[in-house]
Design a protein around this motif. Sequence first.
Motif, mmCIF file in Angstrom:
data_model
loop_
_atom_site.group_PDB
_atom_site.id
_atom_site.type_symbol
_atom_site.label_atom_id
_atom_site.label_comp_id
_atom_site.label_asym_id
_atom_site.label_seq_id
_atom_site.Cartn_x
_atom_site.Cartn_y
_atom_site.Cartn_z
ATOM 1 N N SER A 41 0.830 -1.210 0.000
ATOM 2 C CA SER A 41 0.000 0.000 0.000
ATOM 3 C C SER A 41 0.858 1.252 0.000
ATOM 4 C CB SER A 41 -0.928 -0.004 1.223
ATOM 5 O OG SER A 41 -1.815 -1.101 1.189
ATOM 6 N N GLY A 42 1.932 1.215 0.792
ATOM 7 C CA GLY A 42 2.838 2.368 0.809
ATOM 8 C C GLY A 42 3.493 2.588 -0.529
ATOM 9 N N LEU A 43 3.902 1.509 -1.170
ATOM 10 C CA LEU A 43 4.502 1.638 -2.490
ATOM 11 C C LEU A 43 3.481 2.187 -3.478
ATOM 12 C CD1 LEU A 43 6.982 1.199 -4.225
ATOM 13 C CD2 LEU A 43 6.273 -1.167 -4.577
ATOM 14 N N GLY A 44 2.227 1.743 -3.349
ATOM 15 C CA GLY A 44 1.183 2.272 -4.217
ATOM 16 C C GLY A 44 1.000 3.767 -4.038
ATOM 17 N N LEU A 45 1.009 4.242 -2.800
ATOM 18 C CA LEU A 45 0.910 5.685 -2.551
ATOM 19 C C LEU A 45 2.073 6.425 -3.195
ATOM 20 C CD1 LEU A 45 -0.155 5.764 1.215
ATOM 21 C CD2 LEU A 45 -1.554 6.437 -0.745
ATOM 22 N N LEU A 46 3.252 5.828 -3.109
ATOM 23 C CA LEU A 46 4.442 6.452 -3.688
ATOM 24 C C LEU A 46 4.335 6.555 -5.203
ATOM 25 C CD1 LEU A 46 7.093 7.521 -2.469
ATOM 26 C CD2 LEU A 46 8.139 5.348 -3.062
ATOM 27 N N LEU A 47 3.505 5.710 -5.806
ATOM 28 C CA LEU A 47 3.350 5.702 -7.256
ATOM 29 C C LEU A 47 2.072 6.396 -7.698
ATOM 30 C CD1 LEU A 47 4.466 2.014 -7.873
ATOM 31 C CD2 LEU A 47 5.842 4.089 -8.060
ATOM 32 N N GLY A 48 1.440 7.149 -6.779
ATOM 33 C CA GLY A 48 0.297 7.969 -7.159
ATOM 34 C C GLY A 48 -1.054 7.360 -6.920
ATOM 35 N N ALA A 49 -1.145 6.257 -6.147
ATOM 36 C CA ALA A 49 -2.440 5.642 -5.876
ATOM 37 C C ALA A 49 -3.319 6.595 -5.070
ATOM 38 C CB ALA A 49 -2.260 4.323 -5.125
ATOM 39 N N VAL A 95 8.252 11.406 -2.602
ATOM 40 C CA VAL A 95 7.647 11.459 -1.270
ATOM 41 C C VAL A 95 6.140 11.644 -1.423
ATOM 42 C CG1 VAL A 95 7.593 12.610 0.975
ATOM 43 C CG2 VAL A 95 9.737 12.511 -0.322
ATOM 44 N N ARG A 96 5.387 10.884 -0.640
ATOM 45 C CA ARG A 96 3.927 11.044 -0.592
ATOM 46 C C ARG A 96 3.515 11.170 0.871
ATOM 47 N NH1 ARG A 96 -0.389 8.975 -3.708
ATOM 48 N NH2 ARG A 96 -2.278 10.147 -3.136
ATOM 49 N N THR A 97 2.711 12.189 1.163
ATOM 50 C CA THR A 97 2.233 12.441 2.514
ATOM 51 C C THR A 97 0.711 12.418 2.510
ATOM 52 O OG1 THR A 97 4.159 13.834 2.962
ATOM 53 C CG2 THR A 97 2.292 14.030 4.470
ATOM 54 N N VAL A 98 0.119 11.669 3.449
ATOM 55 C CA VAL A 98 -1.341 11.618 3.586
ATOM 56 C C VAL A 98 -1.693 12.086 4.989
ATOM 57 C CG1 VAL A 98 -3.405 10.185 3.489
ATOM 58 C CG2 VAL A 98 -1.464 9.672 1.987
ATOM 59 N N GLN A 99 -2.444 13.180 5.087
ATOM 60 C CA GLN A 99 -2.852 13.702 6.372
ATOM 61 C C GLN A 99 -3.979 12.858 6.958
ATOM 62 O OE1 GLN A 99 -1.221 16.252 7.728
ATOM 63 N NE2 GLN A 99 0.038 16.610 5.899
ATOM 64 N N ALA A 100 -4.088 12.852 8.289
ATOM 65 C CA ALA A 100 -5.154 12.101 8.942
ATOM 66 C C ALA A 100 -6.522 12.586 8.494
ATOM 67 C CB ALA A 100 -5.008 12.218 10.465
ATOM 68 N N GLY A 101 -6.595 13.855 8.070
ATOM 69 C CA GLY A 101 -7.858 14.400 7.580
ATOM 70 C C GLY A 101 -8.173 14.020 6.154
ATOM 71 N N GLY A 102 -7.224 13.371 5.476
ATOM 72 C CA GLY A 102 -7.489 12.893 4.121
ATOM 73 C C GLY A 102 -6.733 13.626 3.035
ATOM 74 N N ARG A 103 -6.183 14.804 3.314
ATOM 75 C CA ARG A 103 -5.463 15.542 2.286
ATOM 76 C C ARG A 103 -4.136 14.864 1.975
ATOM 77 N NH1 ARG A 103 -5.276 21.909 2.917
ATOM 78 N NH2 ARG A 103 -4.529 21.535 0.788
#
Length: 605
Positions: A41-49, A95-103
């Motif tokens: 899942s983390g790798l997916g976020l890093l690739l724009g998921a 780098v991909r950052t996901v805030q707890a609020g969803g942003r």
Amino acid sequence: MTLRRIRIQGLGVIDDAELELTEGLNVITGETGAGKTMVVSGLGLLLGARADAGLVRDGAAQAVVEGEVDVPADHPAARRVEEAGGDAEDGLLLVRTVQAGGRSRAHVGGRSAPVGVLTEVGEHLVAVHGQADQWRLRDADQHRLLLDDAGGEEVAAARAAYRSRYDEWQAARARLAELSRTSVERELRIAMLRAALAEIEAVGPTEGEEVALRAESERLTHAEELRNAALVAHEALGGADEVGEDQPFVTGMLSAASTALAPVAAHDEELAGLRTRLDEISYLSSDLAADLASYAGGIEVDEQRLDEVHRRRAALSALLRRYGPGTTELLAFARTTAQELAGLDVSDEDRTALGRRTAELAADVGRLGAELGALRLRTAERVGREVTAELRHLAMGSATVSVHVGQRVVDTADGGSAAAAGAAAGAAAGEGEGGAPAQVPLPDGRMARPRAHGLDDVEIRLAANPGAPARSVTRAASGGELSRVMLALEVVCGGGGVPTYVFDEVDAGVGGRAALDLGARLSRLARSSQVIVVTHLGQVAAHADRHLVVRKSTDGQVTRSGVTVVVGEAREAELARMLGGVDDSQAALEHARELLARRATMAGP
């Protein structure tokens, strides 16, 4: 080109974990619930998921995934990062950052960027094959790209030759379409362009002329005032003969001051320096007086020239109001207009010759497209056989893979005769009736609708069982089967599409001998590409070049997971756990050692 490091913070059960990856086969294992899926899942976020706030660890303000990739400066991913303003000189930092609020936020090469840029970069770097992420098989274009990869240099050369002629044909079509507009419309446009050029040529402007004329107009309008002011200044400096002896003037006073200092200046260096500066001012004053006299003598009141300047400015202003804010823009407009006029104002003979050339190019596109299609068809037959053979080693012995290659052929009005095809080719320079796509003739007389990549539609199909109809692979296979089909395709097609492949749950439903073969196939793919596999089978993990284990721990209140590299006895113990459920079973340990000893043999072709 290698994904070197992934750091995951605050994602699901993972508090802070760092994965150091290597070339070849990287295997990720761990107990159920330890967090292996979070790595993917983390790798997916890093690739724009798509970001999901639910992935952020409880109590954490944000989840952060950071990846380092070694790529050469000329790699498409590096070029895309530089286009986005990032630095790719020493590899890529994503780098991909996901805030707890969803942003969600993304950074590429040290610069903030839209998440879509991560997706574009990722498609050049990593192909993720999981039960819910098979974009390479869902995208019809990817079926063709996989087939072309399998065709090697022969298909690549044929595709390049086709694309070159296709682009040339498209340019000729566009040019002919422009010339083939209705005669009334074209003649009106030609007349308008000619009138504009004639108007500009009648005035004959030069670049920057409006600025020079404005300055000359100012000087001529105020000539008397300018001359009188210069004369007054000249007299004040003392250059006029009519200045009286009792009237002080600058040059005279400077001379008197220098004379006063002359007798004593030799006795003190400081005073001598001051006298030198005084003499310099005197010289400058004399020169300035002479220049003012020359300026005043050159000023003439010329009413006739002033009228000429006003008329010229009026003519230029009329042009600038219509064609540009300045003469630079006006002359650029004139050049563009002349080029367009030269393109429109051609003879009927030239248009006829262009039509013949367009038809010749259409025939070439059809011929080269047919040759490319024949190569693809031959490659498709081989790929189907080899992928089907690979699936027999991956617990899919009943499945058959085929690659369908079909041309976008259309029927001609009289049934497809060569004569009708030739006539249609001549008419195919522009759009067909009702805006239908242009067509090109095939060597057998039929007509086809070309595209930039060729005349072919390519689809990878799967018959899951004997007698079952072959359907598109994304509709005929389950998630685990899709991953295995994709693995077989990557092995057969060369694994050259992207530098890194990720397989998640590729071993679902696999066991026994098939698990050994699966590990061997993954190892084979890892010879040419970096491979990352999440698995629960020891037979697969035994083939790893680097073995990473996700382990969870708890202090009684908070559970967290980390990732460690295992080697030697620690690796044997992990394989034993995967094989027998416990890591201290002597039988399981012996089995683990046997798998490791046989690794080199099982990784063979």
